[in-house]
Design a protein around this motif. Structure first.
Motif, short mmCIF file in Angstrom:
data_model
loop_
_atom_site.label_atom_id
_atom_site.label_comp_id
_atom_site.label_asym_id
_atom_site.label_seq_id
_atom_site.Cartn_x
_atom_site.Cartn_y
_atom_site.Cartn_z
N TRP A 98 21.84 59.56 90.00
CA TRP A 98 20.99 59.92 89.40
C TRP A 98 21.15 58.44 88.14
CZ3 TRP A 98 20.11 59.59 83.84
CH2 TRP A 98 21.35 59.74 83.29
N ARG A 99 22.45 58.08 87.99
CA ARG A 99 21.89 56.66 87.33
C ARG A 99 20.98 55.51 88.02
NH1 ARG A 99 25.63 56.68 82.16
NH2 ARG A 99 24.25 55.10 81.38
N ARG A 105 12.36 49.43 88.23
CA ARG A 105 12.50 49.04 89.43
C ARG A 105 13.09 48.19 90.16
NH1 ARG A 105 6.92 51.70 89.87
NH2 ARG A 105 7.14 54.33 89.23
N ASN A 106 13.10 46.95 89.68
CA ASN A 106 13.23 45.46 90.38
C ASN A 106 14.86 45.60 90.38
OD1 ASN A 106 13.13 44.84 87.81
ND2 ASN A 106 12.19 43.48 88.26
N GLU A 107 15.96 46.68 89.04
CA GLU A 107 16.67 46.13 88.41
C GLU A 107 17.65 47.63 89.75
OE1 GLU A 107 17.57 46.12 84.38
OE2 GLU A 107 15.63 44.01 84.67
N ARG A 108 16.96 48.96 90.15
CA ARG A 108 18.03 49.65 90.86
C ARG A 108 18.37 49.53 91.78
NH1 ARG A 108 13.54 54.34 90.29
NH2 ARG A 108 12.27 54.24 87.38
N PRO A 109 19.82 49.42 91.61
CA PRO A 109 20.26 49.55 93.28
C PRO A 109 20.33 49.53 94.43
CG PRO A 109 21.88 51.07 91.73
CD PRO A 109 20.50 50.15 90.86
N LYS A 110 20.27 48.65 95.65
CA LYS A 110 19.76 50.17 96.69
C LYS A 110 21.09 50.39 97.55
CE LYS A 110 16.34 46.61 98.25
NZ LYS A 110 15.97 46.03 96.83
N MET A 111 20.50 51.82 98.03
CA MET A 111 21.82 52.46 98.48
C MET A 111 21.61 52.00 100.30
SD MET A 111 21.35 55.68 97.30
CE MET A 111 22.32 57.43 98.30
N ASN A 123 15.79 52.93 95.70
CA ASN A 123 15.85 54.10 94.67
C ASN A 123 14.51 53.77 94.16
OD1 ASN A 123 18.15 56.17 94.29
ND2 ASN A 123 19.32 53.88 94.49
N SER A 124 13.34 53.75 93.85
CA SER A 124 12.83 53.42 93.32
C SER A 124 11.93 54.72 92.61
CB SER A 124 11.43 52.29 94.20
OG SER A 124 11.01 52.31 95.86
N GLU A 154 29.04 63.36 85.63
CA GLU A 154 27.45 62.86 86.21
C GLU A 154 26.43 63.62 85.56
OE1 GLU A 154 25.85 60.44 90.16
OE2 GLU A 154 27.81 61.52 90.37
N MET A 155 26.78 65.01 86.10
CA MET A 155 25.97 65.77 85.70
C MET A 155 25.12 66.28 84.98
SD MET A 155 26.15 69.89 87.76
CE MET A 155 25.55 69.53 89.29
N ALA A 156 26.29 66.41 84.06
CA ALA A 156 26.74 67.16 82.77
C ALA A 156 25.71 65.94 81.76
CB ALA A 156 27.48 67.15 81.59
N LYS A 157 25.80 64.52 82.21
CA LYS A 157 24.77 64.00 81.04
C LYS A 157 23.62 63.93 82.24
CE LYS A 157 27.88 60.80 79.83
NZ LYS A 157 29.29 59.05 79.33
N TRP A 158 23.37 64.28 83.19
CA TRP A 158 22.05 63.92 84.05
C TRP A 158 21.38 65.11 83.21
CZ3 TRP A 158 20.51 64.93 90.16
CH2 TRP A 158 19.32 64.47 90.27
#
Length: 513
Positions: A98-99, A105-111, A123-124, A154-158
């Motif tokens: 989720w992070r 958006r222009n800084e989000r990593p692609k996957m 991830n936009s 990860e889930m707890a922090k979401w």
């Protein structure tokens, strides 16, 4: 010449609706049982063109949008009062971190979306965008957490990012990203299809893992979670038994079930969405009706461990799954939507209504451009599928009192095989109006129905119908209104009884006042 004859038989087997069968319905007085609005939920995964080119348009698109969320799609879904929306998957949920989908958006990593087509996910569309969509739809978000490749932390922090209204590292990041107050998301899935794409786990292993993950998915003030465990695939009754026994009714709000109607019953060659003969149609409907048996058996297992029915059976993936449309990406699961699919939708929703003591949430797969979609888009064009119109008809059942019905269905026979031609559900809303939804699966014979309503009082009956000349009929971008809801005049009052002439291959919803 031979090919032409075959083509005609595929298209026209439902045109000769001259014969008639008869049956009687006995509708009982209402109980305390409620048909939850959440039975009418939907599902939107990062798959094919559901999110991207469905809900989410390009940054410079001329299609009317608000913050890139497509407005004609939103308006159509608001009309049918979508109660909840499940996201980000599906199989995608268990590879989604989720992070990667927050911040500029222009800084989000692609996957790479390894489950669906191997396409690049930019991830936009992430947490903020999804929750803005839910706000625009006025529906509750249902988030599926990553158990397969994610961590407890990860889930707890979401959950903390979504729901905590205090001082913490996650709330500081949320505020930095423009959301001062928490969204307070209630519905929370702990993994998805953990028996398959979500990790290929055993039910014993998943049950232990669920207890661990669910422990750290905290309830924050004003935001108690409705934790939903990843349940069984179709007829895997051992999975349900193990989860109910090992997790326990007090640790989960719901337990999921996934079942798809396959025309052929074969995952490798599922069958065409638009080209099928009567035998193929019959087999599809037979497979659709298996939902009744599957829900009944899972519910019976749940009753052993939860006799007070505190745990909801959440059928959060259902619908018809066919071969993709020719020429489209096989990983995008794009299929057309015919009158046959509308009959499947009406039938399945009747089954859920009749099991609403246990089925209290469900999600059709999927909302836009994927599988049994409500909406199809093509650039600036949009159409509503026959399935959409069924949800428009059935919204009258949302949060209404369930009315039990006793009846014997006429048979629909093909060769030496037969299934029930008729399925029905009924409810009474807060104003006292009675709604009866009827589906005739027989493509050749109408059904004459005589209905006793006991002590229920009513004076007038009106109705709407969804049907077409052929069960293979579809809405297209050139003829987007070929199949739509219309006024139904085949019902009348006879004393305190209701008489209905139900056409072949039709969905009808009646309102009695």
């Amino acid at each position: 010449m031979k090919k032409t004859l075959i083509s005609l038989s595929l298209l026209c087997f439902g045109n000769f609706a001259n014969a008639q069968t008869e049956t009687a319905l006995n509708i009982q007085a209402p109980t305390d049982q409620i048909v939850s609005k959440h039975i009418y939920g939907h599902f939107s995964e990062h798959l094919g063109r559901c999110i991207y080119d469905g809900f989410w348009v390009d940054e410079n698109s001329a299609i009317p949008n608000k913050g890139r969320i497509r407005l004609d799609v939103v308006d159509a879904l608001k009309k049918i009062k979508v109660p909840n929306l499940r996201w980000p998957g599906g199989c995608f949920a268990d590879e989604y971190h989720w992070r990667d989908g927050i911040g500029p958006r222009n800084e989000r990593p692609k996957m790479v979306n390894t489950n669906w087509g191997g396409v690049v996910e930019d991830n936009s569309f992430g947490t903020h965008e999804f929750l803005e969509l839910c706000k625009m739809l006025d529906c509750e978000p249902y988030i599926a957490g990553n158990v397969g490749s994610g961590t407890v932390e990860e889930m707890a922090k979401w959950v903390e990012y979504l729901n905590f209204d205090g001082t913490s590292p996650m709330t500081a990041i949320r505020k930095q990203n423009g959301m001062d107050k928490p969204w307070k998301v209630s519905f929370w899935g702990v993994g998805n299809e953990s028996w398959g794409c979500g990790g290929n786990m055993t039910p014993e292993y998943y049950s232990d893992l669920y207890r661990r993950y669910a422990t750290y998915a905290r309830d924050y003030e004003g935001a108690p979670l409705k934790r939903i465990a990843s349940g069984a695939n179709s007829e895997d009754y051992k999975w349900t038994e193990t989860c109910m026994k090992n997790i326990g009714a007090g640790r989960m709000w719901g337990l999921t079930l996934h079942y798809y109607t396959l025309p052929t019953g074969n995952w490798k060659t599922k069958g065409s969405a638009t080209k099928f003969d009567e035998e193929q149609y019959f087999n599809t409907m037979k497979n659709c009706l298996r939902m009744e048996e599957i829900v009944t058996k899972h519910a019976a297992i749940m009753d052993k461990y939860d006799p007070k029915k505190k745990v909801a059976l959440v059928v959060d993936e259902w619908g018809i799954w066919t071969d993709v449309e020719p020429g489209t990406n096989p990983g995008f699961l794009y299929q057309q939507n015919s009158l046959r699919d509308a009959l499947i939708a009406g039938t399945t929703l009747n089954i859920f209504n009749n099991h609403s003591d246990r089925v209290r949430m469900a999600n059709l797969a999927q909302t836009v451009n994927v599988l049994q979609a409500l909406i199809l888009t093509e650039k600036d064009k949009m159409l509503l599928t026959p399935t959409y119109h069924v949800f428009d008809l059935y919204k009258v059942h949302m949060d209404a009192k369930y009315l039990p019905i006793k009846f014997t269905s006429p048979d629909y026979t093909v060769g030496n095989n037969k299934i029930a031609a008729l399925n029905v559900s009924a409810s009474q809303d807060s104003t006292g109006a009675i709604h009866i939804s009827l589906v005739n699966l027989d493509p050749k014979n109408k059904i004459s129905i005589n209905t006793s309503l006991g002590d229920l009082k009513w004076k007038t009956v009106t109705g709407q119908i969804l049907t077409s000349a052929n069960v293979t009929d579809i809405n297209t971008f050139d003829n987007s209104n070929k199949i739509h809801n219309a006024k139904f005049s085949g019902a009348k009052k006879s004393g305190n009884n209701l008489k209905v002439e139900l056409p072949a291959q039709s969905v009808v919803v009646l309102e009695l006042k």
